[in-house]
Scaffold this motif. Structure first.
Motif, PDB file in Angstrom:
ATOM      1  N   GLU A 132       2.370  -1.745 -21.498  1.00 55.91           N
ATOM      2  CA  GLU A 132       2.823  -2.134 -20.169  1.00 55.91           C
ATOM      3  C   GLU A 132       4.067  -3.022 -20.275  1.00 55.91           C
ATOM      4  N   GLY A 183       9.285  -4.718  -5.786  1.00 61.88           N
ATOM      5  CA  GLY A 183       8.049  -4.119  -6.283  1.00 61.88           C
ATOM      6  C   GLY A 183       8.159  -2.629  -6.528  1.00 61.88           C
ATOM      7  N   GLN A 184       9.281  -2.175  -7.084  1.00 60.80           N
ATOM      8  CA  GLN A 184       9.494  -0.749  -7.315  1.00 60.80           C
ATOM      9  C   GLN A 184       9.556  -0.374  -8.787  1.00 60.80           C
ATOM     10  N   PRO A 186       7.885   0.936 -11.949  1.00 56.32           N
ATOM     11  CA  PRO A 186       6.617   1.642 -12.191  1.00 56.32           C
ATOM     12  C   PRO A 186       5.847   1.072 -13.374  1.00 56.32           C
ATOM     13  N   THR A 187       4.525   1.186 -13.320  1.00 57.80           N
ATOM     14  CA  THR A 187       3.680   0.828 -14.452  1.00 57.80           C
ATOM     15  C   THR A 187       3.746   1.956 -15.483  1.00 57.80           C
ATOM     16  N   SER A 189       1.568   4.079 -16.426  1.00 60.74           N
ATOM     17  CA  SER A 189       0.956   5.336 -15.986  1.00 60.74           C
ATOM     18  C   SER A 189       1.861   6.102 -15.029  1.00 60.74           C
ATOM     19  N   TYR A 191       1.652   5.820 -11.887  1.00 58.60           N
ATOM     20  CA  TYR A 191       0.931   5.979 -10.619  1.00 58.60           C
ATOM     21  C   TYR A 191       1.027   4.754  -9.726  1.00 58.60           C
ATOM     22  N   ARG A 192       1.372   3.622 -10.304  1.00 54.66           N
ATOM     23  CA  ARG A 192       1.482   2.395  -9.529  1.00 54.66           C
ATOM     24  C   ARG A 192       2.817   1.726  -9.836  1.00 54.66           C
ATOM     25  N   THR A 193       3.074   0.655  -9.147  1.00 56.94           N
ATOM     26  CA  THR A 193       4.256  -0.148  -9.440  1.00 56.94           C
ATOM     27  C   THR A 193       3.839  -1.593  -9.664  1.00 56.94           C
ATOM     28  N   HIS A 194       4.654  -2.318 -10.404  1.00 57.56           N
ATOM     29  CA  HIS A 194       4.385  -3.736 -10.612  1.00 57.56           C
ATOM     30  C   HIS A 194       4.617  -4.508  -9.317  1.00 57.56           C
ATOM     31  N   ARG A 195       3.813  -5.523  -9.127  1.00 60.03           N
ATOM     32  CA  ARG A 195       3.958  -6.364  -7.949  1.00 60.03           C
ATOM     33  C   ARG A 195       5.351  -6.997  -7.918  1.00 60.03           C
TER      34      ARG A 195
END
Length: 343
Positions: A132, A183-184, A186-187, A189, A191-195
């Motif tokens: 990560e 907050g754009q 991406p993590t 995976s 599928y999500r993004t970091h805060r």
């Protein structure tokens, strides 16, 4: 090259032009000769990412870190336990680049720009051992920022030693800054993004790097939309470098406040890749938008050539060598056109 003593309050003279950083090809001496020969007021140390990992902007900056080491994984650059082949290669290439710079700037006096990736884009790009991004761990971000500050202080001292007549300007490349703030990023995976990181935290992190640069003015570069001009000004940036074509009139007020507050604008007005038409406009045409902006802002024409530096829209790594040379020469002519006719 010319001895440039005509400097403004920023450290470079009026009618200045510079590059962003990257150049095509893998010949450090040829790239430095091109830059130094084209940009008399504000030459820069080129990056040559075509050489491979370690010569790219993330790898070069990772090689500057102290007590943190990075290696190349299939997913990108990842923090490791000890300096390995990738770290040694990054440091060797930077040494080669500095050798070329030292040779080409014998007797030079004036502003000289070097660049490194800023703390927030670096945190978004470098992976922890888990895979990560370091961005997602506040402690990892603090360690990274401290390591970067220490490494940059040493790098700037080395450049001053090699080019003793230079007033060294530090450019922090932050193309991911807007994504970090919104907050754009991406993590792993996807599928999500970091805060989103709080703006105060981002500002404080940049301010610490500005302090670490000591006597060197700091310019923050981003070729993404939505550059946070006010935040960068509060953080202590001497200048902000941006793609001029991405500005909107809604940003006029913050730009006017930045200039009136003493911030330099590095306006990226020359395309970094060859236009489909096969050529560049005349130099005066390239800065027409800058003149229009100045009139909208109601700023004094005499402030224009002191406050604006002309640059390519972004790096030139994707350009042909011939076009890269043409772009740098065109930037210098466009800056001179702006000085000759600021109205």
């Amino acid at each position: 090259m010319n001895d440039t003593n005509d400097t403004s309050k920023f450290g470079w003279g009026p009618a200045a032009a510079t590059g962003i950083g990257s150049m095509p090809g893998g010949d450090a001496r040829e790239a430095v000769r091109t830059v130094v020969g084209s940009l008399e007021a504000l030459p820069h140390l080129p990056e040559l990412p075509a050489r491979g990992p370690g010569a790219d902007m993330i790898g070069r900056t990772a090689g500057l870190l102290t007590e943190l080491y990075a290696r190349v994984e299939p997913s990108g650059w990842r923090i490791g336990d000890r300096p390995g082949r990738d770290t040694r290669r990054a440091r060797a290439w930077l040494g080669e680049d500095l050798d070329a710079l030292e040779e080409a700037t014998q007797g030079y006096r004036g502003a000289l720009k070097v660049s490194a990736v800023g703390p927030w884009t670096l945190a978004a790009a470098l992976e922890r051992r888990s895979g990560e991004a370091m961005l997602g761990d506040a402690g990892a971000r603090r360690d990274l920022a401290a390591s970067l500050a220490d490494g940059l202080a040493g790098h700037l001292a080395e450049v001053r030693r090699r080019v003793p007549g230079a007033k060294v300007v530090l450019q922090l490349d932050e193309p991911s800054l807007t994504a970090v703030l919104t907050g754009q990023v991406p993590t792993a995976s996807g599928y999500r993004t970091h805060r989103a990181v709080d703006r105060t935290v981002v500002e404080d992190g940049l301010r610490a790097l500005v302090r670490a640069a000591g006597e060197s003015p700091v310019v923050v570069h981003s070729c993404a939309p939505g550059v946070p001009f006010a935040l960068l000004r509060r953080a202590g940036a001497t200048g902000v470098s941006f793609d001029f074509s991405l500005l909107t009139e809604s940003e006029d007020e913050v730009l006017g406040e930045a200039v009136e507050g003493g911030t330099a604008l590095f306006a990226g007005v020359v395309p970094g890749v060859e236009p489909g038409s096969g050529g560049l406009s005349d130099p005066a045409g390239s800065v027409m938008g800058v003149r229009s902006l100045w009139r909208r802002l109601g700023l004094a024409p005499g402030l224009l050539t002191e406050s604006v530096v002309i640059t390519p829209a972004c790096g030139l790594a994707g350009a042909s060598p011939a076009y890269a040379r043409q772009v740098l020469a065109h930037c210098a002519r466009a800056a001179r056109s702006l000085a000759d006719n600021p109205e």
